[in-house]
Design a protein around this motif. Structure first.
Motif, PDB file in Angstrom:
ATOM      1  N   LYS A  50       0.835  -1.206   0.000  1.00 50.22           N
ATOM      2  CA  LYS A  50       0.000   0.000   0.000  1.00 50.22           C
ATOM      3  C   LYS A  50       0.869   1.256   0.000  1.00 50.22           C
ATOM      4  O   LYS A  50       1.795   1.367   0.792  1.00 50.22           O
ATOM      5  CB  LYS A  50      -0.911  -0.014   1.221  1.00 50.22           C
ATOM      6  N   ILE A  51       0.526   2.159  -0.898  1.00 44.79           N
ATOM      7  CA  ILE A  51       1.276   3.415  -1.046  1.00 44.79           C
ATOM      8  C   ILE A  51       0.319   4.585  -0.816  1.00 44.79           C
ATOM      9  O   ILE A  51      -0.805   4.581  -1.311  1.00 44.79           O
ATOM     10  CB  ILE A  51       1.888   3.526  -2.458  1.00 44.79           C
ATOM     11  N   ALA A  52       0.779   5.584  -0.063  1.00 44.41           N
ATOM     12  CA  ALA A  52      -0.008   6.803   0.145  1.00 44.41           C
ATOM     13  C   ALA A  52       0.877   8.020  -0.051  1.00 44.41           C
ATOM     14  O   ALA A  52       2.085   7.966   0.206  1.00 44.41           O
ATOM     15  CB  ALA A  52      -0.620   6.809   1.544  1.00 44.41           C
ATOM     16  N   ILE A  53       0.261   9.099  -0.525  1.00 46.65           N
ATOM     17  CA  ILE A  53       1.005  10.329  -0.830  1.00 46.65           C
ATOM     18  C   ILE A  53       0.332  11.518  -0.152  1.00 46.65           C
ATOM     19  O   ILE A  53      -0.895  11.660  -0.204  1.00 46.65           O
ATOM     20  CB  ILE A  53       1.028  10.601  -2.354  1.00 46.65           C
ATOM     21  N   THR A  54       1.140  12.376   0.444  1.00 41.46           N
ATOM     22  CA  THR A  54       0.623  13.677   0.882  1.00 41.46           C
ATOM     23  C   THR A  54       1.491  14.756   0.260  1.00 41.46           C
ATOM     24  O   THR A  54       2.696  14.560   0.061  1.00 41.46           O
ATOM     25  CB  THR A  54       0.632  13.814   2.420  1.00 41.46           C
ATOM     26  N   ALA A  55       0.868  15.886  -0.041  1.00 44.73           N
ATOM     27  CA  ALA A  55       1.633  17.027  -0.553  1.00 44.73           C
ATOM     28  C   ALA A  55       1.462  18.232   0.370  1.00 44.73           C
ATOM     29  O   ALA A  55       1.840  19.346   0.021  1.00 44.73           O
ATOM     30  CB  ALA A  55       1.168  17.377  -1.966  1.00 44.73           C
ATOM     31  N   ALA A  56       0.888  17.972   1.532  1.00 51.69           N
ATOM     32  CA  ALA A  56       0.682  19.046   2.511  1.00 51.69           C
ATOM     33  C   ALA A  56       1.426  18.684   3.791  1.00 51.69           C
ATOM     34  O   ALA A  56       1.653  17.508   4.076  1.00 51.69           O
ATOM     35  CB  ALA A  56      -0.808  19.223   2.793  1.00 51.69           C
ATOM     36  N   ASP A  57       1.793  19.702   4.549  1.00 49.62           N
ATOM     37  CA  ASP A  57       2.476  19.417   5.816  1.00 49.62           C
ATOM     38  C   ASP A  57       1.548  18.665   6.762  1.00 49.62           C
ATOM     39  O   ASP A  57       1.984  17.795   7.509  1.00 49.62           O
ATOM     40  CB  ASP A  57       2.953  20.722   6.461  1.00 49.62           C
ATOM     41  N   LYS A  58       0.273  19.049   6.765  1.00 51.60           N
ATOM     42  CA  LYS A  58      -0.707  18.306   7.559  1.00 51.60           C
ATOM     43  C   LYS A  58      -1.080  17.051   6.775  1.00 51.60           C
ATOM     44  O   LYS A  58      -1.665  17.140   5.698  1.00 51.60           O
ATOM     45  CB  LYS A  58      -1.958  19.154   7.810  1.00 51.60           C
ATOM     46  N   ASP A  59      -0.755  15.917   7.325  1.00 50.81           N
ATOM     47  CA  ASP A  59      -0.929  14.659   6.598  1.00 50.81           C
ATOM     48  C   ASP A  59      -2.337  14.116   6.821  1.00 50.81           C
ATOM     49  O   ASP A  59      -2.674  13.664   7.908  1.00 50.81           O
ATOM     50  CB  ASP A  59       0.122  13.661   7.085  1.00 50.81           C
ATOM     51  N   ARG A  60      -3.140  14.137   5.767  1.00 54.69           N
ATOM     52  CA  ARG A  60      -4.492  13.568   5.836  1.00 54.69           C
ATOM     53  C   ARG A  60      -4.549  12.210   5.145  1.00 54.69           C
ATOM     54  O   ARG A  60      -5.635  11.658   4.956  1.00 54.69           O
ATOM     55  CB  ARG A  60      -5.498  14.549   5.200  1.00 54.69           C
ATOM     56  N   ALA A  61      -3.406  11.700   4.743  1.00 54.73           N
ATOM     57  CA  ALA A  61      -3.385  10.416   4.022  1.00 54.73           C
ATOM     58  C   ALA A  61      -2.729   9.304   4.833  1.00 54.73           C
ATOM     59  O   ALA A  61      -2.574   8.195   4.330  1.00 54.73           O
ATOM     60  CB  ALA A  61      -2.656  10.586   2.689  1.00 54.73           C
ATOM     61  N   ALA A  62      -2.330   9.613   6.066  1.00 56.56           N
ATOM     62  CA  ALA A  62      -1.724   8.605   6.949  1.00 56.56           C
ATOM     63  C   ALA A  62      -0.519   7.932   6.298  1.00 56.56           C
ATOM     64  O   ALA A  62      -0.350   6.716   6.360  1.00 56.56           O
ATOM     65  CB  ALA A  62      -2.775   7.566   7.360  1.00 56.56           C
TER      66      ALA A  62
END
Lengths: 551, 101
Positions: free
Chosen positions: A167-179
């Protein structure tokens, strides 16, 4: 929205026809269950307690109104009139018959959605921030990169038979909403001092039987090297990951056993050999993918229009607005979270009627776009602020405007023993009962942000390890018991919760949670100190003393 | 020496063999006449490990009607057969909460 082309449509049509043939051969007896099972799993079809379940991927959590409406149709025509949104930006239909599955899949394929790689030991649906493309907090739209990974990983022959699921997840914000820190690979998109786009690469996170927070193995990977670096990771995992023991086969075990530094060195060595090969992402390829994302034609609008100011005089609307509406990157627009957590209802479930309402509203007010978050809520990412009052009235009428986002009754729960063949204990009724204890939303708002996560077994689909309050169902002598953890979090400061004490019975859980919350209210330094911060400051002992004295 | 499945299977009381119907996943129970029924009261109920193993082995001879057969505990109550644990109660009666409508 990403616009699929003829290649995608032809591929899905072929795949659906192939599955129809496989189902036909299974029903005729030409295929045994042992032969058929891996084929159905590759298409997202599970056999649960009472029926087949179809899991459909929602790539990076983005849906069009047309796609959501089609899901409503499938729910109504082939299922029991509802669907369940999961913690990995998927939707599950729990009651589809094998005979109907090919037709249901064909219907979904017509609008570009499918269940491929939602099961099995392959790279699963790449997930990201449900506010992607709309939040002012991000450095780039992470869906561009999720789409690149989706195209790369779909039916990749080298990664179709991995040691375990990936499983791969990506965030592009400092606040991580993608765990991202609790995924096999977590990618944090950011810019370096030179302003170049790149990823921090985290590996070896995950929950389940052996939970770990991911380790950072590279602080900055230039974005154009994303695929070659992921391939290097996958190859190291494929080569050294264990296949002899299913419980030790995830990449997190490999990273833990050989150490992040050793793992990183192996990846870097592999990467050196392939970094400038066929997987190098040229500017043209990136631009081509980027160009296929069509963004809304925003109007030039001002923030806080008169319609909104007037509507905010209504306390009910104002309460919902404070809770469920978030700042948009575009002046005059807002991001709206649609709660799928009405008090007392199964978390993450939406009826076909509700799906159609959301689809209609997305068409009317939201540029046709809907998002799904890992918290099991929906999101309308592009709503003009002037339209918020009308949107709220329509959501309210459909039971979709409960102002409890991020509150104690915005509970994440897996299907648990009520559906799942793997579960040891129920999760949904526990969530329902806890939510009812906090049905007074004024009280819930007083408590503030508090995430409760419930899993019905150690596989942790409810992400209980990273809940501020985590609840894990276990079975002892045929009875349901629940272990409670405190202090977990899934955000940019991700950490695993600490076990509070001995497991308690099904009946004791809601009261125990109330006691934990009451203890927090007494001990917090003030309303500004969130539950998870109080636990971090004081540890679990004050909670343990209070709770186990009462139970 | 007992066969591997006999070593694993412990029977403490009445049991039946259950599975999911191939076509739609509906819960079914193995009957005394080597068929399958959706009604638990039609189930063949046995009380020893050798009987249960024989019932299961017969059920697994063919997977064209039902899949995933296994031995499940049941209770006998005044001539009725009832599910023997929570998992089986849920399989028989469905989820323990009201489904969305």
């Amino acid at each position: 929205m990403y616009v699929y082309d003829e290649f995608d449509r032809a591929f899905l049509a072929e795949r659906t026809a192939e599955f129809r043939d496989q189902v036909g051969r299974r029903l005729s007896g030409a295929l045994s269950e042992d032969e058929f099972k891996p084929l159905r799993l590759m298409n997202g079809v599970y056999l649960q307690l009472h029926a087949y379940m179809l899991r459909i991927a929602i790539p990076y959590g983005t849906l069009s109104a047309t796609q959501l409406r089609r899901m409503a149709h499938v729910a109504r025509r082939y299922d029991r009139g509802y669907g369940h949104f999961t913690t990995r930006q998927n939707i599950q239909f729990n009651w589809i018959s094998l005979q109907d599955l090919p037709d249901a899949m064909a219907s979904l394929a017509e609008v570009g959605v499918h269940g491929i790689q939602t099961s099995g030991n392959c790279i699963r649906n790449v997930t990201t921030d449900q506010w992607a493309g709309a939040t002012p907090e991000e450095c780039d739209d992470p869906r561009i990169w999720a789409e690149i990974l989706r195209q790369y990983s779909t039916l990749h022959p080298e990664f179709t038979y991995l040691p375990r699921k990936f499983k791969i997840a990506i965030t592009a914000a400092d606040k991580d909403r993608a765990a991202v820190k609790v995924h096999d690979v977590g990618l944090r998109l950011h810019r370096n001092e030179a302003g170049e786009l790149g990823f921090e690469v985290l590996v070896g996170g995950g929950l389940g039987r052996t939970p770990f927070v991911g380790k950072s193995i590279r602080k900055f990977l230039p974005a154009r090297h994303l695929l070659s670096y992921i391939e290097a990771i996958m190859r190291v995992y494929n080569q050294f990951g264990r296949r002899d023991n299913i419980y030790k086969a995830r990449i997190k075990i490999l990273v833990h056993e050989i150490g992040a530094e050793t793992f990183a060195a192996a990846v870097e060595k592999e990467w050196e050999a392939i970094r400038d090969g066929a997987l190098h992402l040229s500017d043209e390829i990136i631009a081509d993918i980027r160009a296929r994302f069509l963004y809304p034609a925003y109007e030039t609008l001002a923030d806080q229009p008169a319609e909104l100011t007037e509507a905010l005089k209504d306390p009910a609307f104002a309460t919902w607005h404070r809770n469920s509406v978030t700042t948009h990157k575009q002046p005059g627009y807002a991001i709206v979270t649609v709660s799928l957590k009405p008090v007392g209802a199964p978390p993450g479930d939406a009826t076909a009627d509700q799906m159609e309402v959301v689809a209609d509203l997305a068409e009317r007010y939201g540029f046709n776009e809907i998002r799904v978050g890992h918290e099991q809520n929906l999101c309308l990412p592009n709503i003009a602020q002037k339209d918020l009052p009308a949107l709220w009235r329509a959501l309210e009428a459909a039971g979709l405007a409960t102002p409890n986002v991020n509150l104690v009754n915005d509970i994440i729960a897996c299907p648990g023993l009520d559906y799942c063949a793997l579960a040891n204990a129920r999760a949904i009724p526990v969530a329902q009962e806890i939510a009812k204890r906090f049905a007074d939303l004024e009280k819930a708002r007083g408590v503030g942000r508090l995430h409760i996560n419930i899993s019905g077994c150690i596989n942790a689909c409810g992400h209980h390890h990273v809940g501020h309050i985590g609840i894990l169902g276990v079975e002892k002598n045929g009875q349901e018991f629940y272990q409670i953890t405190l202090g977990g979090r899934a955000d940019e400061h991700a950490q695993l919760g600490t076990l509070l004490g001995p497991a308690v019975s099904y009946e004791q859980v809601p009261g125990l949670i109330e006691d934990v919350v009451d203890t927090y209210m007494e001990l917090r330094s003030g309303p500004q100190e969130l539950f998870v911060d109080t636990v971090a400051r004081l540890g679990i002992e004050p909670f343990k003393e209070r709770v186990y004295a009462a139970h | 020496m007992a066969a591997p499945q006999q070593q694993k299977l412990k029977v403490h009381g009445p049991v039946a063999v259950t599975a999911n119907r191939l076509t739609d996943g509906v819960v079914v129970w193995r009957t005394p006449d080597h068929g399958w029924s959706v009604d638990l009261n039609d189930a063949a109920v046995v009380t020893t490990a050798p009987e249960a193993i024989a019932l299961l082995a017969a059920a697994q001879q063919s997977d064209i009607e039902a899949v995933g057969a296994y031995v499940a505990p049941v209770l006998l109550d005044d001539g009725h057969v009832l599910p023997g644990n929570l998992r089986e109660r849920i399989r028989v009666a469905g989820p323990t909460f009201e489904l969305p409508r």
